[in-house]
Motif scaffolding. Structure first.
Motif, PDB file in Angstrom:
ATOM      1  N   ILE A   1       7.247   9.028   8.380  1.00 25.98           N
ATOM      2  CA  ILE A   1       6.131   9.339   7.488  1.00 25.98           C
ATOM      3  C   ILE A   1       4.851   8.713   8.041  1.00 25.98           C
ATOM      4  O   ILE A   1       4.750   7.488   8.148  1.00 25.98           O
ATOM      5  N   GLU A   2       3.890   9.552   8.370  1.00 29.11           N
ATOM      6  CA  GLU A   2       2.596   9.048   8.829  1.00 29.11           C
ATOM      7  C   GLU A   2       1.928   8.241   7.722  1.00 29.11           C
ATOM      8  O   GLU A   2       2.146   8.476   6.531  1.00 29.11           O
ATOM      9  N   ARG A   3       1.078   7.306   8.152  1.00 28.16           N
ATOM     10  CA  ARG A   3       0.413   6.432   7.188  1.00 28.16           C
ATOM     11  C   ARG A   3      -0.325   7.230   6.115  1.00 28.16           C
ATOM     12  O   ARG A   3      -0.281   6.893   4.929  1.00 28.16           O
ATOM     13  N   PHE A   4      -1.001   8.306   6.529  1.00 33.67           N
ATOM     14  CA  PHE A   4      -1.777   9.103   5.570  1.00 33.67           C
ATOM     15  C   PHE A   4      -0.911   9.570   4.421  1.00 33.67           C
ATOM     16  O   PHE A   4      -1.296   9.469   3.246  1.00 33.67           O
ATOM     17  N   TYR A   5       0.290  10.097   4.739  1.00 37.08           N
ATOM     18  CA  TYR A   5       1.154  10.637   3.692  1.00 37.08           C
ATOM     19  C   TYR A   5       1.770   9.516   2.859  1.00 37.08           C
ATOM     20  O   TYR A   5       1.830   9.607   1.628  1.00 37.08           O
ATOM     21  N   PHE A   6       2.187   8.445   3.503  1.00 37.89           N
ATOM     22  CA  PHE A   6       2.797   7.353   2.752  1.00 37.89           C
ATOM     23  C   PHE A   6       1.798   6.711   1.787  1.00 37.89           C
ATOM     24  O   PHE A   6       2.154   6.340   0.665  1.00 37.89           O
ATOM     25  N   GLU A   7       0.558   6.600   2.232  1.00 38.42           N
ATOM     26  CA  GLU A   7      -0.464   5.993   1.373  1.00 38.42           C
ATOM     27  C   GLU A   7      -0.719   6.794   0.102  1.00 38.42           C
ATOM     28  O   GLU A   7      -1.186   6.244  -0.899  1.00 38.42           O
ATOM     29  N   ARG A   8      -0.411   8.094   0.109  1.00 37.06           N
ATOM     30  CA  ARG A   8      -0.593   8.892  -1.102  1.00 37.06           C
ATOM     31  C   ARG A   8       0.278   8.353  -2.232  1.00 37.06           C
ATOM     32  O   ARG A   8      -0.109   8.426  -3.408  1.00 37.06           O
ATOM     33  N   ILE A   9       1.465   7.835  -1.881  1.00 35.50           N
ATOM     34  CA  ILE A   9       2.346   7.282  -2.912  1.00 35.50           C
ATOM     35  C   ILE A   9       1.646   6.141  -3.641  1.00 35.50           C
ATOM     36  O   ILE A   9       1.626   6.071  -4.875  1.00 35.50           O
ATOM     37  N   VAL A  10       1.049   5.245  -2.864  1.00 37.98           N
ATOM     38  CA  VAL A  10       0.432   4.046  -3.434  1.00 37.98           C
ATOM     39  C   VAL A  10      -0.913   4.358  -4.069  1.00 37.98           C
ATOM     40  O   VAL A  10      -1.164   4.057  -5.236  1.00 37.98           O
ATOM     41  N   ARG A  11      -1.799   4.975  -3.287  1.00 41.08           N
ATOM     42  CA  ARG A  11      -3.173   5.192  -3.769  1.00 41.08           C
ATOM     43  C   ARG A  11      -3.234   6.165  -4.945  1.00 41.08           C
ATOM     44  O   ARG A  11      -4.116   6.049  -5.804  1.00 41.08           O
ATOM     45  N   ASN A  12      -2.327   7.130  -4.972  1.00 43.53           N
ATOM     46  CA  ASN A  12      -2.324   8.092  -6.079  1.00 43.53           C
ATOM     47  C   ASN A  12      -1.323   7.718  -7.173  1.00 43.53           C
ATOM     48  O   ASN A  12      -1.153   8.465  -8.139  1.00 43.53           O
ATOM     49  N   GLU A  13      -0.670   6.575  -7.009  1.00 46.72           N
ATOM     50  CA  GLU A  13       0.325   6.113  -7.986  1.00 46.72           C
ATOM     51  C   GLU A  13       1.297   7.233  -8.351  1.00 46.72           C
ATOM     52  O   GLU A  13       1.502   7.582  -9.525  1.00 46.72           O
ATOM     53  N   LEU A  14       1.920   7.793  -7.315  1.00 48.70           N
ATOM     54  CA  LEU A  14       2.847   8.901  -7.524  1.00 48.70           C
ATOM     55  C   LEU A  14       4.180   8.412  -8.075  1.00 48.70           C
ATOM     56  O   LEU A  14       4.606   7.280  -7.834  1.00 48.70           O
ATOM     57  N   ARG A  15       4.835   9.300  -8.787  1.00 48.60           N
ATOM     58  CA  ARG A  15       6.203   9.065  -9.248  1.00 48.60           C
ATOM     59  C   ARG A  15       7.122   9.906  -8.371  1.00 48.60           C
ATOM     60  O   ARG A  15       6.998  11.137  -8.326  1.00 48.60           O
ATOM     61  N   ILE A  16       8.029   9.246  -7.636  1.00 50.14           N
ATOM     62  CA  ILE A  16       8.892   9.929  -6.674  1.00 50.14           C
ATOM     63  C   ILE A  16      10.305  10.009  -7.248  1.00 50.14           C
ATOM     64  O   ILE A  16      10.889   8.992  -7.648  1.00 50.14           O
TER      65      ILE A  16
END
Length: 349
Positions: free
Chosen positions: A268-283
């Motif tokens: 997972i590239e940093r850009f995509y992984f950061e979406r989890i944190v910065r957008n507070e995603l529920r996975i």
């Protein structure tokens, strides 16, 4: 009886097999009228091999009851039915908690029990579901993947009016497009790199088609959503690349539910992984299709919406071969030959 047995990687054989017989009081013998080819069957055929060498393969099917054990009252000879192919142990902690899809010993027919690529199959009565009158055998053969997708949607917090992106328009993705609408989505984005699959997604209800081979999917989704992203993204391609890219599709506070299985390492590239944190995603992960009380509301809901026509699998079914054509169909699929979407075997041919 005629059957397809898996002996090893890329070693599927059309052979005679013994017809199943009543062994337990709750046994039901079903004449298979239609048997679907699952994406997981392709993976096991191509690179994983059988659980048990020479086992009759396949687990998606519908058919007609031809014999029942003395303890069966739910169905009778002549009934049109679909089969839940899943067995749970009933003893592990997850089963005791009623979380049946998380059973430590979960298995399906075609793995350690004879499967549905045959003229006849045996299941316990609790695994047998009568069909609504308006649901034909080809449609009912896809109740298992439809239930798999329903199980994933039940795990989410989707609300009416949501916008949903579906990444990957194979069978699971095409069913996800339809379930999204049933769960109240006002707009569904279908994403794939194959324009033929995208057009099929349009047929089954997708509102926006996105070919991600031209430009990153998240950029195109954001153009349609004013930069906000979707409420829910469904990963149904099961590819390492899409398993990362799907993380950029939801907006802040959105959800991702993984239904695809990549069978390979994911970077997972940093850009995509950061979406989890910065957008507070529920996975969310979603596995199998059963819940309590067994086999679960996923199955009754799937059959209901097949009956109303809100789940329409006809545009998905591209081939209906005989079992004797099975080895060739599997070979074509792994080598990219032919324009396959969903294969449904007809054992009576």
């Amino acid at each position: 009886m005629k059957s397809l047995k898996l002996y090893g990687q890329q070693d599927l054989r059309f052979e005679e097999a013994s017809k199943p017989v009543i062994e337990n009081a709750d046994d039901v013998i079903i004449k298979v009228k239609a048997a679907g080819l699952c994406g997981s069957d392709i993976s096991r055929y191509k690179k994983l091999g059988p659980y048990v060498e020479g086992m009759i393969f396949g687990h998606e099917f519908a058919g007609e009851v031809v014999e029942t054990g003395p303890g069966v009252s739910e169905v009778q000879q002549g009934d049109r039915v679909a089969g839940c192919p899943t067995f749970r142990c009933g003893k592990c902690l997850s089963c005791q908690k009623g979380e049946l899809s998380r059973c430590e010993n979960l298995t399906v027919i075609g793995a350690r029990h004879p499967g549905s690529y045959a003229e006849y199959v045996r299941l316990p009565a609790e695994n047998v579901l009568p069909l609504p009158g308006q649901v034909d055998y080809d449609t009912a053969a896809l109740v298992e993947p439809a239930a798999v997708v329903a199980h994933g949607f039940y795990r989410t917090s989707i609300q009416p009016g949501a916008e949903v992106a579906v990444m990957g328009c194979g069978s699971i993705g095409l069913l996800a497009v339809q379930w999204a609408k049933i769960f109240g989505a006002k707009k569904v984005y279908a994403i794939d790199i194959d324009d033929v699959k995208l057009q099929t997604a349009r047929e089954v209800g997708a509102d926006v088609l996105i070919n991600s081979s031209q430009r990153p999917a998240h950029e195109q989704v954001q153009e349609h959503t004013g930069g906000y992203g979707v409420d829910l993204a469904v990963e149904s391609a099961g590819a390492p690349a899409t398993s990362a890219q799907v993380l950029a599709l939801p907006g802040k506070g959105g959800e991702v539910v993984f239904m695809g299985i990549p069978y390979a390492d994911i970077t997972i590239e940093r850009f995509y992984f950061e979406r989890i944190v910065r957008n507070e995603l529920r996975i969310l992960g979603s596995w199998n299709a059963v819940s309590s009380p067994f086999p679960g509301k996923e199955w009754t809901s799937a059959l209901h919406y097949m009956g109303t026509g809100q789940i329409n699998v006809k545009p998905m079914i591209s081939h209906t071969p005989a079992l004797s054509e099975g080895p060739g169909a599997f070979d074509d699929l792994i080598n990219g030959k032919g324009n396959y979407v969903k294969v449904v075997f007809h054992p009576e041919k």
